[in-house]
Structures are given as structure tokens and as C-alpha cells.
Design a protein around this motif. Structure first.
Motif, short mmCIF file in Angstrom:
data_model
loop_
_atom_site.label_atom_id
_atom_site.label_comp_id
_atom_site.label_asym_id
_atom_site.label_seq_id
_atom_site.Cartn_x
_atom_site.Cartn_y
_atom_site.Cartn_z
N ALA A 97 0.82 -1.21 0.00
CA ALA A 97 0.00 0.00 0.00
C ALA A 97 0.85 1.26 0.00
CB ALA A 97 -0.92 0.00 1.22
N ALA A 98 0.23 2.35 -0.43
CA ALA A 98 0.81 3.69 -0.36
C ALA A 98 -0.33 4.67 -0.13
CB ALA A 98 1.57 4.03 -1.65
N TYR A 99 0.04 5.88 0.30
CA TYR A 99 -0.98 6.89 0.62
C TYR A 99 -0.59 8.23 0.01
CZ TYR A 99 -3.45 10.44 3.34
OH TYR A 99 -4.20 11.51 3.71
N ASP A 100 -1.63 8.98 -0.41
CA ASP A 100 -1.42 10.37 -0.80
C ASP A 100 -2.75 11.11 -0.74
OD1 ASP A 100 0.03 12.62 -1.61
OD2 ASP A 100 -0.34 12.25 -3.74
N HIS A 101 -2.80 12.16 0.07
CA HIS A 101 -3.91 13.09 0.15
C HIS A 101 -5.29 12.42 0.13
CE1 HIS A 101 -0.74 16.05 -0.80
NE2 HIS A 101 -1.46 16.77 0.02
N GLY A 102 -5.51 11.65 1.17
CA GLY A 102 -6.84 11.10 1.40
C GLY A 102 -7.15 9.81 0.70
N LEU A 103 -6.22 9.29 -0.09
CA LEU A 103 -6.43 8.03 -0.80
C LEU A 103 -5.35 7.02 -0.43
CD1 LEU A 103 -7.38 9.25 -4.40
CD2 LEU A 103 -8.92 8.35 -2.64
N VAL A 104 -5.77 5.76 -0.32
CA VAL A 104 -4.84 4.65 -0.11
C VAL A 104 -4.84 3.81 -1.38
CG1 VAL A 104 -4.28 2.64 1.29
CG2 VAL A 104 -5.34 4.63 2.35
N PHE A 105 -3.66 3.46 -1.84
CA PHE A 105 -3.51 2.69 -3.07
C PHE A 105 -2.90 1.34 -2.71
CE2 PHE A 105 -2.99 7.20 -3.74
CZ PHE A 105 -3.98 7.46 -4.68
N ALA A 106 -3.49 0.27 -3.24
CA ALA A 106 -3.00 -1.07 -2.93
C ALA A 106 -2.88 -1.87 -4.22
CB ALA A 106 -3.95 -1.78 -1.96
N VAL A 107 -1.83 -2.66 -4.28
CA VAL A 107 -1.61 -3.51 -5.43
C VAL A 107 -1.43 -4.94 -4.93
CG1 VAL A 107 0.91 -3.23 -5.48
CG2 VAL A 107 -0.31 -3.78 -7.60
N ASP A 108 -1.92 -5.92 -5.70
CA ASP A 108 -1.74 -7.32 -5.32
C ASP A 108 -0.84 -8.02 -6.34
OD1 ASP A 108 -3.24 -8.07 -7.58
OD2 ASP A 108 -5.10 -8.22 -6.43
N PHE A 109 -0.60 -9.31 -6.10
CA PHE A 109 0.36 -10.05 -6.92
C PHE A 109 -0.06 -10.10 -8.38
CE2 PHE A 109 2.00 -14.01 -8.77
CZ PHE A 109 3.36 -13.82 -8.56
N GLU A 110 -1.37 -10.12 -8.66
CA GLU A 110 -1.82 -10.23 -10.04
C GLU A 110 -1.83 -8.88 -10.76
OE1 GLU A 110 -5.56 -12.36 -9.94
OE2 GLU A 110 -4.47 -14.19 -10.46
N GLY A 111 -1.34 -7.83 -10.11
CA GLY A 111 -1.26 -6.53 -10.76
C GLY A 111 -2.55 -5.74 -10.75
N GLN A 112 -3.44 -6.04 -9.80
CA GLN A 112 -4.64 -5.23 -9.62
C GLN A 112 -4.28 -4.06 -8.71
OE1 GLN A 112 -7.91 -5.19 -10.50
NE2 GLN A 112 -7.94 -6.98 -11.84
N ALA A 154 -5.67 -0.64 -6.93
CA ALA A 154 -6.96 -0.05 -6.56
C ALA A 154 -6.73 1.13 -5.62
CB ALA A 154 -7.86 -1.09 -5.90
N ALA A 155 -7.70 2.05 -5.65
CA ALA A 155 -7.66 3.22 -4.77
C ALA A 155 -8.85 3.16 -3.81
CB ALA A 155 -7.71 4.50 -5.58
N PHE A 156 -8.60 3.52 -2.55
CA PHE A 156 -9.63 3.50 -1.52
C PHE A 156 -9.65 4.82 -0.77
CE2 PHE A 156 -7.99 -0.74 -2.21
CZ PHE A 156 -9.13 -1.52 -2.34
N ASP A 157 -10.83 5.25 -0.39
CA ASP A 157 -10.94 6.43 0.47
C ASP A 157 -10.33 6.09 1.82
OD1 ASP A 157 -12.50 7.98 2.68
OD2 ASP A 157 -12.80 9.13 0.84
N ALA A 158 -9.36 6.88 2.27
CA ALA A 158 -8.65 6.56 3.50
C ALA A 158 -9.58 6.58 4.71
CB ALA A 158 -7.50 7.54 3.71
#
Length: 609
Positions: A151-166, A168-172
Motif C-alpha cells: 500500500a501507499a498513501y497520498d492526500h486522502g487516498l490509499v492505493f493497494a496492489v496485489d500479486f496479479e497486478g490489480q 486499486a484506490a480506496f478512500d482513507a
């Protein structure tokens, strides 16, 4: 990055009226948000006229003290500035999850991690925990069938990537998914993402490798570029450039957003795998089995090498802190100016984490964890141990070869967060105790004293002028009651907690009295009497009544006090009968007031006449 029709003829760009610098390509305009710009529409001017965006560009305020990705910041230098994190630290909370947690992202009042339960064909989970309590705020399963998730974060959003290369962005705040993207052209990702200035950077592999720049708000792919071979290396961002490093020290520098190739440091081989590069002070630090290199961030030219590192180094303005590989992993501080080693620390011989550096108002400290569960904080200048604790479980090493969640320490917004076992352990600075008052101001041995102040929770000792209290009770964070022990003398009160020792500005006075009798010796004939003057001298506000008695009288002699109890003085009268035997005797006069008792002696000489 601004896209549109006829944009290649752009002559001016403005953000809500504020003129911006920009560069033009055939497909887009790359503009820099000017200082002083406010949220509003973007305008682009060409010879044909001016076009205005249909939506507003949101100007964000820089977020401070956050840990936004692996090794804290987008440059992966492992350095955090947080005045609230000076050692000593104390446990804040423990959160147990369904598997070993990843490195923590600390932002927006939360701690974000990924975990994997270890169950075959199950994917990782993204978690958001409350920073203050460690309770789960929300969680979201990630779809990949393997353990990797990052995961990573920037200005209210959390970004996550999985092994299959998906990706996604989530509201923090809520965990609501904003968008999802299958990274195109590749089949797997083990690259922790990095998010900054509206762009998410992430790598993927499968057929060669690809580095991606993705719009944070929409999930649209802004640009891509080819790399050898896209595994593991989390993009490092600094000074308008993005850096990655893969097997055989295949290292790259790209322009941010466009991913235009700036340089490629290449060797005679390539292959799968990679390790996150660190960027600091205009240098890029790579790691590989063929050598750990120092490259110029502008040109990619080789500047030197450094000791083989077991994990990513932490680099501040003057020093590189490296966990050197070997039979006994050792943390070393190397001067950037000349490469000399300033200090080394082996701890319990099982150090295994990438170090991080915390810059505080009280100094700079290096944190490192051990497979035994030990967590150390070292003075960055001297290497002296400033604080340590055992978290209670193995602190894992970062695995940049396989596909579990990538482990690592995190620090920010007043917390140090440590993944260990299946739990997260959070620590916070322990402020030192302060004493504002105490009552009563004086009293005898055995007095119960109420001490008022702040940060008294966890007190381990209370002392009256250096003498430990007979007992004490921490009633609250602002109050302690303590009992004055025998042998205590007048002086300041000190309270010790894990945060240090606080001392009262005033002194507690031991209420006491001195007992004396005069003259020191009397002679008396058989059948006669004599007297001694007994004096009570109060100290420390003593106002009690002293009861007097005498021991050591010879046979045939009697004694009386007038008065028998007093606050200041009395007369001891001795009567000697004719039956008494001549000789010299020592008499002991006793004065008692509650628990306080003092003796004094006089000499009585009995003569025949």
C-alpha cells in the motif's frame, strides 16, 4: 499532465488564474502548479483561444510527519522528522490481525497495512487501523491468489496492489473503493507502490517489465516505460525523477509523470528480481548480489559502492545507516563525506530490519529491529543505545525475493509501528513527568503526601530527598499519593516514570523535633533532689506535643516531669532516698510524639553527702 485536442500549440497554462510553467508534447502538456495557486479550473491558451477544464484542480496542502510508503517517504530514504518521537517510547497499543503485517503506512489518523493469512489460494487484505487505539476502522480483501499486497498513501487516498497486478484506490477515511485497474501488459506485481503529487508509480512483470504512472483520482494510466524486469523495486521519487533498480543492478531514472527515460545504468546481465532503491542528497543507492552501488541521480553515472546491505539503508544529510550482511548482522553509520565508519552496533546479534531514522527536537535516532523481538533506538551521532524494548514476537526481515507482504518499520504522526508475528505493535513518546505541587508541605515520617503534576502514569519510583517512599499509588495521570518512609530527610520530591524523572521545585519538610537536656551532669546527695531542664526544639513545622519519660534510674531514685507532655520544654526532677547507693548513672530521657521518638542522655552522680 493535461490532455486535449490541439494542445500541442499551448502558449499559456493557468491554475485558477495563476500562471504556470509548462512543457508541451504532441499528446499532452506537463504543467507545474505554481506557488500560491488555489483550487479551481485549469485554463490552457493556444492561438485558437482559451479552453477551461470542466472540473476543478484541487490544490492540496502538504501533509507532514506521514509515512506514505515503504521506508517512510517516497524517496525511501527511511528518514522521518517528528518532534514527538524522541525516546523513551512506551507501548500505545497492539493489534492482532490474520497474518504477518506489511510495512505500515501512517497517515490521516490511521495505520494502513496488508496481511496474508497463509491460506493457499487466498489473497491479501488491506487494513485501516485507528492511530490512537489500534482498532480496525475498515478492511478490504485484495483479489490476488498469493500473499503479496502493498500500500501507499497520498492526500486522502490509499492505493493497494496485489500479486496479479490489480491496483486499486480506496478512500482513507471510509475504505470505499474509488477505482480499480488491471495493470496492462503484465501478469504480476511485487512492487510496493509510491504515490505523490497526484500520480501512483508501480512496477509489474511477467513479460519483461513495465513501470507505470497512474492518475490518483481516476485510475487512468498516464504513461508507461519498459524495464528489466519489473520485480520488487518500489519506485523512488525525488527531484522530478523516478528511480527503480532490478536484478544485476539494472537501474533507471525516469521523469515523473511522463516516465521519459533520463538514464539507464546497465550491466552485462539481467534477470528476475529487484530491490528498492534509496534516493538521498542527489544519489541513488542500489542493492544487488553483484554489488551495492551509489549512482548519480542526474546522470546515472557510478560514484562508488558501499558495504553489502541486508536491507535498504537509511540516509540522512550526512550519514548512511546500513545493516551490513554477515554471520552477525551489524548496523553501521557511514559518513557520506569520506565513507568512513563512525560507529557500529550488533545488538543481540539478530538485527534484521531495514533501519529508519527519526529526527526529533531532542536529536536524531536510528531504529532497528531484531529477529528476537528486540527494538532498539540508537543515538544517530554516537551509536549509543538510547532505548530498547522487546515487542514480544519476532520482527521479520524484509523479503524482497518472494511474495509475502513486505515487512518494515514505520514511524510518523507520533507513532512508531512495528510488524511482528501476526500483530502490529505501536509505540509513542513518553513525556517526562512534571510536578506542580504537593500537600501537605511538611509532616512526620509516615505522612501520606498527595503529589500533583502531569504525565505521572506508569510511575516506577517516588523519592523524598533521595529516599524511596514507603509506598505509593498512582491515582491518575495527574496525581500520586506517597507515604514518607523512615529515615527520610527534608528535601525535594522526585517521581520517575518511563519518560524520565520529574523533581519538585520546593522541598517537603520532615516535621520533627530535637530533644536536649541540661546540664549534662548533676551531683546529688542521699536524701536530696536535683533537676534537669529538658528542651524541645521543633523543625519542619512540627507542632505536636511530646510525651517525656526517663529510663536508667538507679534503685532508690524517682523521677518526675513538669509538665510530663510539652511542646517546648519541661523540668526533670530527680529525688534520691537514703536507701540509694552512691555512684554514677546514665539516665536516658525519651521524647515521643506519634511515630517520632528521640532520646537524650544525662549523667546523675549520687554522693553520701
Amino acid at each position: 499532465m493535461i490532455r486535449g485536442i490541439g494542445i500541442e500549440q499551448t502558449t499559456a497554462v493557468a491554475f485558477n488564474g495563476a500562471s504556470a510553467s509548462f512543457t508541451v508534447s504532441s499528446q499532452y502538456v506537463l504543467a507545474t502548479v505554481p506557488t500560491g495557486a488555489t483550487t479551481g479550473p485549469v485554463t490552457v491558451t493556444t492561438p485558437s483561444g482559451t479552453a477551461t477544464s470542466s472540473s476543478n484542480f484541487i490544490v492540496t496542502t502538504p501533509e507532514t510527519d506521514i509515512a506514505s510508503t515503504y521506508q517512510i517517504g517516497v524517496d525511501h530514504s527511511g528518514v522521518q522528522s517528528d518532534a514527538a518521537l524522541a525516546p523513551p517510547l512506551a507501548a500505545r497499543w497492539v493489534a492482532t490481525l490474520d497474518g504477518t503485517p506489511s510495512y505500515p503506512v501512517i497517515a490521516a489518523g490511521k495505520v494502513f497495512v496488508t496481511t496474508w493469512s497463509g491460506v493457499a489460494n487466498s489473497g491479501p487484505t488491506l487494513w485501516a487501523l485507528d492511530q490512537a487505539t489500534g482498532t480496525v476502522v475498515w478492511s478490504h480483501p485484495l483479489p490476488g491468489p498469493f500473499g503479496f499486497g502493498a500500500a501507499a498513501y497520498d492526500h486522502g487516498l490509499v492505493f493497494a496492489v496485489d500479486f496479479e497486478g490489480q491496483l486499486a484506490a480506496f478512500d482513507a477515511a471510509t475504505g470505499a473503493q474509488q477505482w480499480s485497474l488491471q495493470l496492462p501488459g503484465q501478469s504480476q506485481s511485487t512492487s510496493p507502490p509510491t504515490a505523490v503529487n497526484g500520480v501512483v508509480y508501480v512496477g509489474a512483470a511477467g513479460s519483461g517489465g513495465t513501470l507505470y504512472a497512474v492518475d490518483e483520482r481516476t485510475g487512468a494510466v498516464l504513461s508507461t516505460n519498459t524495464v528489466w524486469n519489473g520485480d520488487h523495486s518500489s519506485p523512488a521519487v525525488s527531484g522530478g525523477s523516478v528511480f527503480v533498480s532490478y536484478a544485476c543492478n539494472q537501474a533507471y531514472g525516469f521523469a515523473t509523470t511522463t516516465l521519459q527515460l533520463l538514464w539507464h545504468y546497465t550491466t552485462s546481465c539481467e534477470g528476475g528480481g529487484g530491490k528498492t532503491a534509496v534516493v538521498a542528497n542527489g544519489r541513488v543507492y542500489t542493492r544487488d548480489s553483484f554489488g551495492d552501488l551509489i549512482l548519480d541521480a542526474v546522470s546515472g553515472s557510478l560514484l562508488g559502492t558501499y558495504a553489502t546491505a541486508a536491507a535498504a539503508p537509511a540516509v540522512d544529510q550526512s550519514t548512511m545507516f546500513v545493516l551490513a550482511s554477515g554471520s552477525t548482522p551489524t548496523l553501521t553509520a557511514q559518513n557520506l563525506a569520506d565513507g568512513s565508519t563512525r560507529w557500529s552496533f550488533a545488538g543481540d546479534g539478530q538485527l534484521d530490519t531495514a533501519p529508519i531514522v527519526i529526527a526529533t527536537g531532542a536529536g536524531e535516532y536510528v531504529l532497528a529491529g531484531s529477529a528476537s523481538g528486540m527494538l532498539y533506538a540508537l543515538d544517530a551521532v554516537t551509536g549509543n543505545q538510547a532505548w530498547s524494548t522487546n515487542v514480544g514476537a519476532k520482527i521479520p526481515a524484509p523479503d524482497e525475493q518472494n511474495t509475502p507482504p513486505l515487512a518494515g518499520l514505520g514511524a510518523g504522526q507520533g507513532l512508531v509501528v512495528v510488524p511482528a508475528g501476526n500483530s502490529l505493535y505501536a509505540y509513542a513518546h513518553v513525556p517526562g513527568p512534571t510536578l506542580s505541587s504537593f500537600a501537605p508541605a511538611n509532616g512526620p515520617i509516615g505522612t501520606t503526601v498527595t503529589i500533583t503534576g502531569s504525565n505521572l502514569t506508569g510511575a516506577t519510583a517516588v523519592r523524598f530527598n533521595g529516599t524511596p517512599a514507603a509506598s505509593f499509588t498512582v491515582n491518575s495521570d495527574t496525581q500520586i499519593t506517597a507515604v514518607v518512609a523512615s529515615g527520610t530527610t527534608s528535601g525535594p520530591i522526585a517521581v520517575t516514570t518511563p519518560g524520565g524523572t520529574g523533581t519538585s521545585s520546593g522541598s517537603f519538610a520532615i516535621s520533627d523535633f530535637a530533644l536536649s537536656a541540661s546540664p549534662a551532669s548533676r551531683s546529688v546527695a542521699l536524701g536530696q533532689g536535683t533537676s534537669f531542664a529538658v528542651t524541645i526544639t521543633p523543625a519542619g513545622g512540627f507542632t505536636g506535643t511530646v510525651a517525656l519519660s526517663v529510663t536508667g534510674l538507679p534503685s532508690g531514685a524517682t523521677a518526675s516531669f513538669s509538665p510530663p507532655s510539652t511542646t517546648n520544654g519541661s523540668t526533670l526532677t530527680i529525688q534520691v532516698s537514703h536507701a540509694a547507693k552512691p555512684g554514677t548513672t546514665t539516665l536516658t530521657v525519651h521524647g515521643t510524639s506519634g511515630p517520632i521518638s528521640h532520646p537524650t542522655t544525662v549523667t546523675l552522680q549520687i554522693t553520701k553527702k
